[in-house]
Design a protein around this motif. Structure first.
Motif, PDB file in Angstrom:
ATOM      1  N   ARG A 147       1.306  -0.657   0.002  1.00  0.00           N
ATOM      2  CA  ARG A 147       0.159   0.101   0.179  1.00  0.00           C
ATOM      3  C   ARG A 147       0.635   0.937   0.282  1.00  0.00           C
ATOM      4  N   TRP A 148       1.779   1.396   0.605  1.00  0.00           N
ATOM      5  CA  TRP A 148       3.023   2.010   0.759  1.00  0.00           C
ATOM      6  C   TRP A 148       3.245   2.623  -0.933  1.00  0.00           C
ATOM      7  N   ASP A 149       3.201   4.161  -1.061  1.00  0.00           N
ATOM      8  CA  ASP A 149       3.512   5.039  -2.162  1.00  0.00           C
ATOM      9  C   ASP A 149       4.991   5.481  -2.212  1.00  0.00           C
ATOM     10  N   SER A 150       5.199   5.904  -1.027  1.00  0.00           N
ATOM     11  CA  SER A 150       6.843   6.526  -0.613  1.00  0.00           C
ATOM     12  C   SER A 150       6.659   5.886   0.598  1.00  0.00           C
ATOM     13  N   LEU A 151       8.110   5.056   1.132  1.00  0.00           N
ATOM     14  CA  LEU A 151       8.610   5.427   2.231  1.00  0.00           C
ATOM     15  C   LEU A 151      10.227   5.736   2.666  1.00  0.00           C
ATOM     16  N   LEU A 152      10.218   7.072   4.214  1.00  0.00           N
ATOM     17  CA  LEU A 152      10.999   7.515   4.063  1.00  0.00           C
ATOM     18  C   LEU A 152      12.283   6.686   4.774  1.00  0.00           C
ATOM     19  N   SER A 153      13.277   6.951   3.772  1.00  0.00           N
ATOM     20  CA  SER A 153      14.594   6.509   4.707  1.00  0.00           C
ATOM     21  C   SER A 153      15.934   7.512   5.015  1.00  0.00           C
ATOM     22  N   PRO A 154      16.177   7.014   6.064  1.00  0.00           N
ATOM     23  CA  PRO A 154      17.751   8.340   7.319  1.00  0.00           C
ATOM     24  C   PRO A 154      18.782   8.483   6.033  1.00  0.00           C
ATOM     25  N   SER A 155      19.312   7.407   5.508  1.00  0.00           N
ATOM     26  CA  SER A 155      20.416   6.885   4.857  1.00  0.00           C
ATOM     27  C   SER A 155      20.399   6.571   3.763  1.00  0.00           C
ATOM     28  N   GLU A 156      21.385   6.299   3.095  1.00  0.00           N
ATOM     29  CA  GLU A 156      21.360   4.976   1.994  1.00  0.00           C
ATOM     30  C   GLU A 156      21.680   3.729   1.998  1.00  0.00           C
ATOM     31  N   VAL A 157      22.421   3.148   3.559  1.00  0.00           N
ATOM     32  CA  VAL A 157      22.690   1.843   4.552  1.00  0.00           C
ATOM     33  C   VAL A 157      21.008   1.685   4.422  1.00  0.00           C
ATOM     34  N   ALA A 158      20.306   2.262   5.014  1.00  0.00           N
ATOM     35  CA  ALA A 158      19.076   1.978   5.061  1.00  0.00           C
ATOM     36  C   ALA A 158      18.364   1.873   3.976  1.00  0.00           C
ATOM     37  N   THR A 159      18.504   2.556   2.855  1.00  0.00           N
ATOM     38  CA  THR A 159      17.784   2.569   1.876  1.00  0.00           C
ATOM     39  C   THR A 159      17.707   1.275   1.090  1.00  0.00           C
ATOM     40  N   GLU A 160      19.317   0.467   1.281  1.00  0.00           N
ATOM     41  CA  GLU A 160      19.623  -0.295   0.518  1.00  0.00           C
ATOM     42  C   GLU A 160      18.847  -2.227   1.748  1.00  0.00           C
ATOM     43  N   PHE A 162      15.836  -1.470   3.941  1.00  0.00           N
ATOM     44  CA  PHE A 162      14.101  -1.279   3.239  1.00  0.00           C
ATOM     45  C   PHE A 162      14.264  -2.417   2.194  1.00  0.00           C
ATOM     46  N   GLN A 163      14.822  -1.522   0.771  1.00  0.00           N
ATOM     47  CA  GLN A 163      14.319  -2.049   0.002  1.00  0.00           C
ATOM     48  C   GLN A 163      14.180  -3.954  -0.281  1.00  0.00           C
ATOM     49  N   SER A 164      14.885  -4.748   0.361  1.00  0.00           N
ATOM     50  CA  SER A 164      15.603  -5.936   0.608  1.00  0.00           C
ATOM     51  C   SER A 164      13.780  -6.860   1.582  1.00  0.00           C
ATOM     52  N   ALA A 165      13.589  -5.958   2.437  1.00  0.00           N
ATOM     53  CA  ALA A 165      13.077  -5.781   3.828  1.00  0.00           C
ATOM     54  C   ALA A 165      11.537  -6.108   3.424  1.00  0.00           C
ATOM     55  N   PHE A 166      11.097  -4.770   2.869  1.00  0.00           N
ATOM     56  CA  PHE A 166      10.128  -4.480   2.167  1.00  0.00           C
ATOM     57  C   PHE A 166       9.218  -5.048   1.243  1.00  0.00           C
ATOM     58  N   ASN A 167      10.534  -5.435  -0.241  1.00  0.00           N
ATOM     59  CA  ASN A 167      10.345  -5.989  -1.264  1.00  0.00           C
ATOM     60  C   ASN A 167       9.372  -4.485  -2.320  1.00  0.00           C
ATOM     61  N   LEU A 168      10.642  -3.299  -1.857  1.00  0.00           N
ATOM     62  CA  LEU A 168      10.201  -1.827  -2.545  1.00  0.00           C
ATOM     63  C   LEU A 168      11.132  -1.739  -3.505  1.00  0.00           C
ATOM     64  N   GLU A 169      11.161  -0.898  -4.803  1.00  0.00           N
ATOM     65  CA  GLU A 169      11.249  -0.387  -5.515  1.00  0.00           C
ATOM     66  C   GLU A 169      12.036   0.693  -5.211  1.00  0.00           C
ATOM     67  N   ASN A 170      13.395   0.692  -6.036  1.00  0.00           N
ATOM     68  CA  ASN A 170      13.906   2.140  -5.412  1.00  0.00           C
ATOM     69  C   ASN A 170      13.854   3.658  -5.800  1.00  0.00           C
ATOM     70  N   ASP A 171      12.626   3.661  -6.232  1.00  0.00           N
ATOM     71  CA  ASP A 171      12.227   4.951  -7.039  1.00  0.00           C
ATOM     72  C   ASP A 171      10.958   5.312  -5.020  1.00  0.00           C
ATOM     73  N   GLN A 172      10.770   4.244  -4.807  1.00  0.00           N
ATOM     74  CA  GLN A 172       9.723   4.349  -4.049  1.00  0.00           C
ATOM     75  C   GLN A 172      10.057   4.525  -2.528  1.00  0.00           C
ATOM     76  N   ILE A 173      11.873   4.872  -2.646  1.00  0.00           N
ATOM     77  CA  ILE A 173      11.912   5.225  -0.908  1.00  0.00           C
ATOM     78  C   ILE A 173      12.451   6.514  -1.191  1.00  0.00           C
ATOM     79  N   LEU A 174      12.193   6.978  -0.512  1.00  0.00           N
ATOM     80  CA  LEU A 174      13.034   9.013  -0.685  1.00  0.00           C
ATOM     81  C   LEU A 174      13.748   8.416   0.672  1.00  0.00           C
ATOM     82  N   THR A 175      15.351   9.162   0.331  1.00  0.00           N
ATOM     83  CA  THR A 175      16.607   8.965   1.289  1.00  0.00           C
ATOM     84  C   THR A 175      16.339  11.048   1.108  1.00  0.00           C
ATOM     85  N   LEU A 176      15.765  10.903   2.246  1.00  0.00           N
ATOM     86  CA  LEU A 176      15.563  12.208   2.597  1.00  0.00           C
ATOM     87  C   LEU A 176      15.862  13.027   4.073  1.00  0.00           C
ATOM     88  N   GLY A 177      16.356  12.085   4.416  1.00  0.00           N
ATOM     89  CA  GLY A 177      16.667  12.020   6.678  1.00  0.00           C
ATOM     90  C   GLY A 177      15.078  11.939   6.546  1.00  0.00           C
TER      91      GLY A 177
END
Length: 392
Positions: A147-160, A162-177
């Motif tokens: 259901r998530w359109d976007s997931l916030l991430s605090p860093s590139e490490v967290a983004t990686e 989150f991608q594997s944990a939540f099965n998300l595409e890279n463009d769904q994750i906002l690495t903005l802090g």
């Protein structure tokens, strides 16, 4: 994790109309805090044409928000489900009930609530919830993340992670802090810390040691409720450190047990404090275990101590870690309360923030914590709404 209560209301009866409403939910309505709180204050000013509603699950919070003239909705009521059905934007930091059906023209911003240290969802190989298989757990989690359109991430490490944990595409994750960390940058000063000690009735002439442990998946009372069994020797802390320090205990929001600390003059239960950032800002040192709070706390450049008395069991039998636990920690590990208290008494902990390990840690994980994350995320949400209107 979000608990699901039985309700007589079905989303099928609700209108398909989408209104200019933004709904905010922090920790299942237990508090008005974290990134949803920061985004509320930003967006309620920037988007006055929208109705802004905060989810509450307790009367005390209702009263606090009413005093601030903030509109609330009681969690799991008929109005709650109606608002989710009709709101244009959802801003949430934990899982939502599967009863809430998201439409394609609604925007779900999942802010989450920490940098992944412990393995999450699809990265887990064990599950410690009674009567629930790993497959059942992952099915529910993946239904949520779809259901998530976007997931916030605090860093590139967290983004990686989150991608594997939540099965998300890279463009769904906002690495903005994380918006929630802006206060740790903008309010980090002695005067504010003094005011916070007064607010929580903490002696202003003593140093504050904040103990913020996480929960244990395998020690559950009920769905979404877990025990807290303190391993710090409170009598010893009082005896060895009470003249100079107080211990403030902040239990994880999923922990159900009430702490009875009345007989300890220098030990406080601040688990019900609405905003953990206030506890960070008034403390001098943090003690934690496997909670991700230390990623945020490191922004203050203050000492962090790790009380990991059950590290091997946690790593092998309960959840597991993305890296070996000892790797990259910005502070020493203790397995006994005696050693932990002795280290604080020695004063050696004061050197911790000056270590190269601590500096490398903040450089890797906290480079986006510059006090401007709320603005970046808020502008993203507004630009998305504008683009959608133009497309229509």
């Amino acid at each position: 994790l979000s608990t699901v209560r039985s309700t007589q209301y079905s989303t099928k009866i609700f209108s398909k109309k989408i209104d200019n409403i933004i709904i905010y939910e922090s920790f299942n309505g237990k508090s008005f805090s974290d990134s949803p709180r920061m985004l509320y204050f930003y967006l309620s000013k920037a988007l006055p044409e929208y109705k802004h509603v905060v989810v509450s699950d307790n009367d005390t919070l209702d009263e606090q928000l009413a005093h601030l003239n903030i509109e609330t909705v009681k969690k799991n009521t008929k109005k709650y489900f109606e608002l989710y059905n009709n709101a244009k934007v959802w801003i949430v930091n934990t899982r939502l009930s599967p009863q809430i059906k998201k439409k394609s023209n609604q925007l779900y911003i999942q802010t989450w609530h920490g940098t992944p240290l412990k393995k999450l969802a699809n990265d887990q190989t064990v599950i410690s919830i009674p009567d629930v298989t790993l497959e059942e757990y992952l099915y529910g989690f993946n239904k949520e993340t779809s259901r998530w359109d976007s997931l916030l991430s605090p860093s590139e490490v967290a983004t990686e992670r989150f991608q594997s944990a939540f099965n998300l595409e890279n463009d769904q994750i906002l690495t903005l802090g994380y918006p929630r960390n802006d206060d740790l940058i903008n309010l980090n000063n002695a005067d504010y810390a003094y005011q916070l000690k007064q607010k929580y009735n903490i002696p202003t002439n003593k140093k504050v040691v904040l103990y913020a442990p996480t929960w244990r998946d395998n020690d559950r009372v009920d769905i979404g409720q877990y025990n807290l069994k303190l391993q710090i020797d409170l009598e010893d802390f009082n005896k060895q450190l009470g003249n100079e320090y107080v211990l403030a205990i902040r239990a994880h929001y999923l922990v159900s047990e009430h702490l009875n600390l009345d007989r300890y003059d220098n030990i406080y239960d601040l688990s019900k404090a609405n905003d953990v950032n206030e506890l960070f800002l008034m403390s001098d040192t943090l003690i934690t275990d496997y909670s991700s709070v230390y990623f945020d706390y490191a922004n203050l450049h203050r000492p962090i101590l790790f009380f990991a008395y059950d590290k091997d069991a946690y790593a092998n039998d309960i959840r597991g870690f993305y890296l070996p636990y000892e790797e990259e920690l910005p502070g020493p590990i203790f397995k006994t309360s005696e050693d932990l208290i002795a280290h604080i008494k020695s004063g050696e902990y004061e050197k911790i923030p000056h270590s190269e390990e601590y500096k490398a840690f903040t450089h890797k994980y906290n480079y986006l914590d510059d006090g401007e994350a709320t603005k970046r995320v808020g502008e993203y949400i507004m630009s998305t709404l504008i683009k959608e209107k133009e497309f229509q």
